[in-house]
Design a protein around this motif. Structure first.
Motif, PDB file in Angstrom:
ATOM      1  N   PRO A   6     -11.096  58.377 -56.266  1.00 49.92           N
ATOM      2  CA  PRO A   6     -11.360  59.790 -56.578  1.00 49.92           C
ATOM      3  C   PRO A   6     -10.236  60.712 -56.098  1.00 49.92           C
ATOM      4  CG  PRO A   6     -13.338  58.773 -55.673  1.00 49.92           C
ATOM      5  CD  PRO A   6     -12.217  57.782 -55.516  1.00 49.92           C
ATOM      6  N   ASN A   7      -9.671  60.396 -54.945  1.00 47.47           N
ATOM      7  CA  ASN A   7      -8.574  61.220 -54.435  1.00 47.47           C
ATOM      8  C   ASN A   7      -7.305  61.041 -55.258  1.00 47.47           C
ATOM      9  OD1 ASN A   7     -10.131  62.375 -52.462  1.00 47.47           O
ATOM     10  ND2 ASN A   7      -9.442  61.012 -50.827  1.00 47.47           N
ATOM     11  N   GLN A   9      -7.286  60.443 -58.470  1.00 49.26           N
ATOM     12  CA  GLN A   9      -7.536  61.213 -59.690  1.00 49.26           C
ATOM     13  C   GLN A   9      -7.369  62.706 -59.414  1.00 49.26           C
ATOM     14  OE1 GLN A   9      -8.017  60.026 -62.852  1.00 49.26           O
ATOM     15  NE2 GLN A   9      -7.735  62.179 -63.388  1.00 49.26           N
ATOM     16  N   LEU A  10      -7.876  63.163 -58.287  1.00 49.24           N
ATOM     17  CA  LEU A  10      -7.732  64.567 -57.915  1.00 49.24           C
ATOM     18  C   LEU A  10      -6.259  64.932 -57.772  1.00 49.24           C
ATOM     19  CD1 LEU A  10      -8.938  67.269 -57.063  1.00 49.24           C
ATOM     20  CD2 LEU A  10      -9.096  66.357 -54.725  1.00 49.24           C
ATOM     21  N   ARG A  11      -5.497  64.071 -57.158  1.00 45.42           N
ATOM     22  CA  ARG A  11      -4.059  64.324 -56.996  1.00 45.42           C
ATOM     23  C   ARG A  11      -3.374  64.425 -58.353  1.00 45.42           C
ATOM     24  NH1 ARG A  11       1.038  62.095 -55.966  1.00 45.42           N
ATOM     25  NH2 ARG A  11       2.052  63.007 -54.165  1.00 45.42           N
ATOM     26  N   ARG A  12      -3.690  63.511 -59.264  1.00 49.37           N
ATOM     27  CA  ARG A  12      -3.112  63.555 -60.614  1.00 49.37           C
ATOM     28  C   ARG A  12      -3.507  64.849 -61.329  1.00 49.37           C
ATOM     29  NH1 ARG A  12      -4.069  57.922 -60.577  1.00 49.37           N
ATOM     30  NH2 ARG A  12      -6.145  58.199 -61.479  1.00 49.37           N
ATOM     31  N   ASP A  13      -4.776  65.220 -61.194  1.00 48.25           N
ATOM     32  CA  ASP A  13      -5.243  66.447 -61.838  1.00 48.25           C
ATOM     33  C   ASP A  13      -4.537  67.683 -61.281  1.00 48.25           C
ATOM     34  OD1 ASP A  13      -6.970  64.906 -63.350  1.00 48.25           O
ATOM     35  OD2 ASP A  13      -8.764  65.439 -62.178  1.00 48.25           O
ATOM     36  N   MET A  14      -4.333  67.700 -59.974  1.00 44.67           N
ATOM     37  CA  MET A  14      -3.655  68.841 -59.348  1.00 44.67           C
ATOM     38  C   MET A  14      -2.189  68.911 -59.791  1.00 44.67           C
ATOM     39  SD  MET A  14      -5.919  70.432 -57.612  1.00 44.67           S
ATOM     40  CE  MET A  14      -5.205  71.372 -56.320  1.00 44.67           C
ATOM     41  N   LYS A  15      -1.537  67.763 -59.895  1.00 47.62           N
ATOM     42  CA  LYS A  15      -0.148  67.756 -60.363  1.00 47.62           C
ATOM     43  C   LYS A  15      -0.064  68.237 -61.809  1.00 47.62           C
ATOM     44  CE  LYS A  15       2.343  64.394 -57.693  1.00 47.62           C
ATOM     45  NZ  LYS A  15       3.698  64.687 -57.993  1.00 47.62           N
ATOM     46  N   GLU A  16      -1.033  67.829 -62.620  1.00 43.60           N
ATOM     47  CA  GLU A  16      -1.061  68.271 -64.012  1.00 43.60           C
ATOM     48  C   GLU A  16      -1.282  69.779 -64.090  1.00 43.60           C
ATOM     49  OE1 GLU A  16      -3.515  67.551 -68.155  1.00 43.60           O
ATOM     50  OE2 GLU A  16      -3.864  66.203 -66.478  1.00 43.60           O
ATOM     51  N   ALA A  17      -2.183  70.292 -63.274  1.00 45.81           N
ATOM     52  CA  ALA A  17      -2.439  71.734 -63.255  1.00 45.81           C
ATOM     53  C   ALA A  17      -1.187  72.496 -62.835  1.00 45.81           C
ATOM     54  CB  ALA A  17      -3.600  72.057 -62.317  1.00 45.81           C
ATOM     55  N   ALA A  18      -0.480  71.993 -61.835  1.00 43.31           N
ATOM     56  CA  ALA A  18       0.745  72.633 -61.384  1.00 43.31           C
ATOM     57  C   ALA A  18       1.798  72.645 -62.492  1.00 43.31           C
ATOM     58  CB  ALA A  18       1.286  71.933 -60.139  1.00 43.31           C
TER      59      ALA A  18
END
Length: 61
Positions: A6-7, A9-18
């Motif tokens: 889960p972490n 995936q969260l990291r990937r999502d945050m990088k994508e958002a950035a």
């Protein structure tokens, strides 16, 4: 210690958002330049302010 799934995936999502914030800011700056060139300085300034806020948010991530 590796990240849990889960972490990860969260990291990937945050990088994508950035990344999306970064490129959206670039697009807004280009639009601001075109507005400025056509004499719409007030609107250009507003887009620049939004772009700067995107940049600030990107670095907060």
């Amino acid at each position: 210690m590796p990240l849990t799934k889960p972490n990860q995936q969260l990291r990937r999502d945050m990088k994508e958002a950035a990344s999306l914030l970064k490129w959206s800011g670039v697009d807004l700056l280009q639009a601001a330049q075109r507005l400025s060139d056509s004499g719409h300085e007030a609107e250009a300034v507003e887009l620049i302010k939004i772009s700067v806020s995107f940049e600030e948010a990107e670095f907060a991530i």
